[in-house]
Write an enzyme that holds these catalytic residues in place. Structure first.
Site, PDB file in Angstrom:
ATOM      1  N   CYS A   1       0.850  -1.187   0.000  1.00 41.77           N
ATOM      2  CA  CYS A   1       0.000   0.000   0.000  1.00 41.77           C
ATOM      3  C   CYS A   1       0.882   1.232   0.000  1.00 41.77           C
ATOM      4  CB  CYS A   1      -0.912   0.019   1.228  1.00 41.77           C
ATOM      5  SG  CYS A   1      -0.053   0.431   2.750  1.00 41.77           S
TER       6      CYS A   1
ATOM      7  N   PHE B   1      -2.114   0.682 -19.040  1.00 37.35           N
ATOM      8  CA  PHE B   1      -2.074  -0.454 -19.963  1.00 37.35           C
ATOM      9  C   PHE B   1      -1.043  -0.208 -21.074  1.00 37.35           C
ATOM     10  CE2 PHE B   1      -6.598  -0.288 -18.488  1.00 37.35           C
ATOM     11  CZ  PHE B   1      -6.531  -1.396 -17.648  1.00 37.35           C
TER      12      PHE B   1
ATOM     13  N   ARG C   1       1.663  -1.359 -22.881  1.00 34.68           N
ATOM     14  CA  ARG C   1       2.405  -2.578 -23.197  1.00 34.68           C
ATOM     15  C   ARG C   1       2.046  -3.051 -24.607  1.00 34.68           C
ATOM     16  NH1 ARG C   1      -0.773  -4.747 -18.236  1.00 34.68           N
ATOM     17  NH2 ARG C   1      -2.798  -5.292 -19.108  1.00 34.68           N
TER      18      ARG C   1
ATOM     19  N   ASN D   1       3.165  -2.271 -27.472  1.00 28.55           N
ATOM     20  CA  ASN D   1       3.026  -1.195 -28.463  1.00 28.55           C
ATOM     21  C   ASN D   1       1.664  -0.512 -28.462  1.00 28.55           C
ATOM     22  OD1 ASN D   1       5.694  -1.477 -29.494  1.00 28.55           O
ATOM     23  ND2 ASN D   1       5.022  -3.282 -30.649  1.00 28.55           N
TER      24      ASN D   1
END
Length: 255
Positions: free
Chosen positions: A110, A245, A247, A249
């Site tokens: 956390c 997100f 990743r 390409n």
């Protein structure tokens, strides 16, 4: 087996296709660091040893405990059970984040646990330059330099790019938030924080990561994994360009 700082070797048994194999497994080290401010307990944070001074400076800066490195002294000591960072600075330099703090435990999964309120911050950053190719290239180069992750498969990373897309700070830690504190602390120590354009993180984005980004005045934030809804709300409110997100390409912009 050769290891690097932050990696420990543990004996294990692997079960595969009805075969049992005894082996030595590299594991990311997790160890408590106790932070004292002017001899008073402040927090215990679980982290991966390494760049501890940078971690402490980044944490104090990102939690609005201090804003200046002037007259700040950090003495590090180690023991088998717990390491210690003794921070000394003028009482007048302590900010609102310290005055309203409680003693708390910050675990690696956390941000700063045990907070009693969400941070009260306002304002907007000037819009940053967000080049998709630069972000994806930066994440690729960050991954290539994740030495602890390469050995253990269990460690996060954070990196900071300047306006030209060069990596100017990089750190690994078992905790996402610790890795961010380490890179920001590193830039503060070197007086290069003003050069920061993009913060890259290897995991997901929670609202705490967005706030650390805002306090460091880094206008672009990009992550390999998903954002939380509150992270998106804070990014929109604070003027941070948020990508997730990132990743294979492709990447998704949320603010």
């Amino acid at each position: 087996m050769s290891t690097i700082k932050g990696v420990k070797i543990h004996e294990s048994q692997r079960f595969e296709q009805e075969q049992t194999k005894l082996q030595e497994e590299p594991v990311t080290e997790e160890k408590p660091l106790r932070i004292l401010i002017n001899e008073e307990p402040f927090t215990v944070t679980m982290r991966t040893p390494g760049l501890d001074k940078e971690l402490v400076i980044g944490l104090l800066y990102n939690e609005d405990i201090v804003r200046s490195m002037n007259d700040l002294v950090i003495i590090l000591s180690t023991s088998d059970q717990m390491d210690t960072a003794e921070v000394t600075l003028p009482t007048a330099a302590l900010r609102e984040g310290y005055m309203s703090a409680r003693n708390f435990l910050s675990v690696s999964s956390c941000g700063v646990c045990g907070k009693t309120n969400l941070p009260e911050i306002s304002g907007q950053l000037a819009q940053g330059t967000a080049n998709h190719r630069v972000i994806l290239s930066g994440l690729k180069r960050m991954r290539e330099r994740q030495e602890i992750f390469e050995q253990t498969g269990g460690c996060h990373s954070a990196a900071v790019l300047d306006s030209l897309g060069s990596i100017i700070a990089i750190a690994e830690d078992i905790g996402r938030h610790n890795a961010v504190d380490k890179v920001i602390g590193s830039l503060l120590l070197e007086d290069h924080l003003k050069e920061a354009q993009t913060l890259l993180v290897s995991g997901r984005i929670s609202y705490e990561i967005v706030i650390k980004c805002f306090r460091a005045k880094i206008p672009v934030l990009a992550a390999v994994s998903a954002p939380s809804s509150l992270a998106i709300d804070y990014a929109k409110e604070l003027g941070i360009t948020l990508f997730a997100f990132c990743r294979e390409n492709r990447l998704t912009r949320f603010s």
